[in-house]
Design a protein around this motif. Structure first.
Motif, PDB file in Angstrom:
ATOM      1  N   GLN A 194       0.823  -1.378   0.096  1.00  0.00           N
ATOM      2  CA  GLN A 194      -0.143  -0.058   0.262  1.00  0.00           C
ATOM      3  C   GLN A 194       0.886   1.121  -0.017  1.00  0.00           C
ATOM      4  N   GLY A 195       2.171   1.190   0.312  1.00  0.00           N
ATOM      5  CA  GLY A 195       2.800   2.503   0.191  1.00  0.00           C
ATOM      6  C   GLY A 195       3.004   3.141   1.606  1.00  0.00           C
ATOM      7  N   THR A 196       4.265   3.643   1.844  1.00  0.00           N
ATOM      8  CA  THR A 196       4.586   4.232   3.181  1.00  0.00           C
ATOM      9  C   THR A 196       5.237   5.403   2.816  1.00  0.00           C
ATOM     10  N   LEU A 197       5.166   6.621   3.293  1.00  0.00           N
ATOM     11  CA  LEU A 197       5.452   7.772   3.170  1.00  0.00           C
ATOM     12  C   LEU A 197       6.880   7.985   3.721  1.00  0.00           C
ATOM     13  N   VAL A 198       7.799   8.728   3.137  1.00  0.00           N
ATOM     14  CA  VAL A 198       9.027   8.967   3.705  1.00  0.00           C
ATOM     15  C   VAL A 198       9.304  10.497   3.054  1.00  0.00           C
ATOM     16  N   THR A 199       9.340  11.181   4.230  1.00  0.00           N
ATOM     17  CA  THR A 199       9.615  12.775   4.273  1.00  0.00           C
ATOM     18  C   THR A 199      10.979  12.866   4.753  1.00  0.00           C
ATOM     19  N   VAL A 200      11.932  13.503   3.793  1.00  0.00           N
ATOM     20  CA  VAL A 200      13.303  13.990   4.168  1.00  0.00           C
ATOM     21  C   VAL A 200      13.199  15.545   4.330  1.00  0.00           C
ATOM     22  N   SER A 201      13.451  16.075   5.441  1.00  0.00           N
ATOM     23  CA  SER A 201      13.787  17.515   5.639  1.00  0.00           C
ATOM     24  C   SER A 201      15.077  18.090   5.347  1.00  0.00           C
ATOM     25  N   SER A 202      15.051  19.283   4.909  1.00  0.00           N
ATOM     26  CA  SER A 202      16.647  19.877   4.690  1.00  0.00           C
ATOM     27  C   SER A 202      17.198  20.556   5.949  1.00  0.00           C
TER      28      SER A 202
END
Length: 122
Positions: A114-122
C-alpha cells in the motif's frame, strides 16, 4: 501474496530510516522483491530489487551506496535500509513482488503493497 509496508516517517537530511515489507499468503522465497517510489508530481520509479534467494541485488544509480535492500525469508520480510537521506528521497515507497527473476520495471511486478511515506527535511 499480500504485502504490508511499514517504517516510513520523517527524517532529516543525512539521517536514516529502515522500511520493512511483510508478505503473506504465498511462498515468499519464490518471489523476487523490489522497492519503488513515487515523489510529489513524479512518476513511480524503481529503487532497488533483490532476487528470491537474496544473492543478487539491483539499485537505481541515485541510491547506490546509500540504500541497501535485504530479505529474511524465514520472516517473510524484505527491508530497505536508507542512509544519507536527501530531500529528493521524499516519496511514497512501495514494495512489490513477482515470481521468478528480479526486474526493474514496475509493469513486471504482480503484487504491490500500500505504500509508506518517507519525508526528508533539509
Amino acid at each position: 501474496v499480500q504485502l504490508q509496508a511499514s517504517g516510513g516517517g520523517l527524517a532529516q537530511a543525512g539521517g536514516s530510516l529502515r522500511l520493512a515489507c511483510a508478505a503473506s499468503g504465498r511462498t515468499f522465497s519464490n518471489y523476487a522483491m523490489a522497492w519503488f517510489r513515487q515523489g510529489p508530481g513524479k512518476e513511480r520509479e524503481f529503487v532497488a530489487a533483490i532476487s528470491w534467494g537474496g544473492s543478487s541485488t539491483y539499485y537505481v544509480d541515485s541510491v547506490k551506496n546509500r540504500f541497501t535492500i535485504s530479505r529474511d525469508n524465514a520472516k517473510n520480510t524484505v527491508y530497505l535500509q536508507m542512509s544519507s537521506l536527501k530531500p529528493e528521497d521524499t516519496a511514497v515507497y512501495y514494495c512489490a513482488a513477482r515470481l521468478g527473476n528480479s526486474a526493474t520495471s514496475a509493469s513486471s511486478y504482480h503484487y504491490w503493497g500500500q505504500g509508506t511515506l518517507v519525508t526528508v527535511s533539509s
